[in-house]
Enzyme design. Sequence first.
Site, PDB file in Angstrom:
ATOM      1  N   ASP A 154      -1.546   7.695 -42.030  1.00 10.74           N
ATOM      2  CA  ASP A 154      -2.821   7.318 -42.611  1.00 10.74           C
ATOM      3  C   ASP A 154      -3.959   8.140 -42.002  1.00 10.74           C
ATOM      4  O   ASP A 154      -3.989   8.380 -40.796  1.00 10.74           O
ATOM      5  CB  ASP A 154      -3.035   5.821 -42.335  1.00 10.74           C
ATOM      6  N   GLU A 208      13.048  15.525 -31.600  1.00  8.50           N
ATOM      7  CA  GLU A 208      13.974  15.015 -30.586  1.00  8.50           C
ATOM      8  C   GLU A 208      15.155  14.283 -31.231  1.00  8.50           C
ATOM      9  O   GLU A 208      16.174  14.066 -30.571  1.00  8.50           O
ATOM     10  CB  GLU A 208      13.244  14.032 -29.660  1.00  8.50           C
TER      11      GLU A 208
END
Length: 587
Positions: free
Chosen positions: A237, A302
């Site tokens: 957002d 990751e």
Amino acid sequence: MKYRVRMTLESAEAFAVPADQPETTEVVTATGSEWWRTAVIYQIYPRSFADSTGNGIGDLPGITGRLHSLSELGVDAIWLSPFFTSPQNDAGYDVSDYCNVDPMFGTLADFDTLVTTAHGLGLKVIVDMVPNHTSDQHAWFLEALASPVGSPERDRYMFHDGQGPNGDLAPNNWESVFGGPMWQRTTNSDGTPGQWYLHIFDVSQPDLNWENPWVREQFFGILRFWLDRGVDGFRVDVAHGMIKEEGLPDYSPPVEGASMGGTAAVASDLDPVTPEVHPDPPYWGHSGVHEIWRGWNAVLAEYEGDRVMAAEAWVDPLEKMALWVRPDEFSQAFNFGYMFTEWTAPTMRSIIDESIAAFSSVGAPSTWVLSNHDVVRHATRLALHADVPQGSGIGPDTEGKPDTAEGLRRARAATSLMLALPGSAYLYQGEELGLPEDMELPDAARQDPTWFRTDHEKYGRDGCRVPIPWEADKPSYGFGPAAKSWLPQPTDWGPYSRDAQEGVPGSTLELYRSALALRAEHGLGAGHIEWLDGYGVDVLAMRNGAVTVIVNFGDVAVELPLDEMLLASEEIVGGALPADTAVWLRS
């Protein structure tokens, strides 16, 4: 004219350390294998999708129980608007705990079940993240209020002294997206007036200080919390926010509504600018945000698999928006320029050209979107013949209300075009049913902060957020087991219900199903387009692989080639393409 997107790992390295200016040279790059490059992603607004308890508010178990319908529709992923713990002053975009589920929507166990069920159906799950601001009930903000001026706790947010002899004036003249001032003064523990805090949106949504390393580190942990639970990525957002111009200078928007952005409206860059005013809002689109997104991108890297990060970045022009989707930042960004393009063939062709060129210049897929939880539904918006500024909404007293039939006809044609374009497409819940904006909501039912902060001058976004219909003859149209719904549903929505359209030739639901199946069958999301001329100024015609798409934006029917018809947004009679109609033909 043809476009291809090609990117290899070697070519991506050219963008590994991005500058703050877009590439201006033409770059031919390769499409990677990531699922999100061609995905059709379905936005779920949790409180309005499906209610499992009968309390009138949608929830996570309700979503889980309806996921098979989305799998059958043919989408690739779901995006969940916020379901985090929240006072719900802005429908969950005011977060008080980023690592928990609001009891209104269920529990973390319910969320885990949703993810497992979705993955079992072949659906990816994207979570809405709200980093620009928190709720004023978040522990961080409560600690900040209780801490002295200049403390580390206060530095987590945008606290400033006021202007004037007693600090009685706000630090600057900025106006909130939702109306009214963008600053709120605090009260000290002894009852005396205190500092002011910035809130781009509602007063209950204080802006975080993203210059503070502590804030950045907290969000790394929040991202990992949800990634560890199996989410496939994030919609972010206000991705053009967070960093404010140094010195917080005064700002005068070019036109009414131009200060709006993020979750409410189009950024001011899309509006005409006069020489007398500052052209760029000092709280949107600054280069410092890119360092934030590189850090988030590294966190996603990751984890195994192709995790997606989608930017809600109200930035114009598209060449500037492309800065948000360089290889080590966002995967994709919402194409709001496309969403608000005028309903004409020349403007549509122009924005498609511009979009593909801008995004492919940095190796990113273009995205396409027509509706979401912040804008008037496109089955209504495309038939507007009066000026309704973004964020204003449509209500009982709005002049020049659109014709419902014309709006639906154009919406079906627009979606048929969108789903034939290469790249990724977003659908908003209920658009596959042809739902229009609810233009007759009673004032007493409204809940959007815009309605209250503008003293009822703007209706806001409630009209696109009404709970969607599932079964025509059930209470709340099957939204839940009882008749309750948090916003009242129109009394004439029975024909829009899913069960009223399933298996019905020509229904909007079946049009979407057919288009999505054909899009997958012909690999249109990974294709390229070639414009076809000779149909006149009011017609847009293109070829994507083995599919020819023709859309008539004009008033006069157009003769069609005698090719095999794969899809039509309206019935075709006599071999002529009617007004506001799209067809797919086998090339």
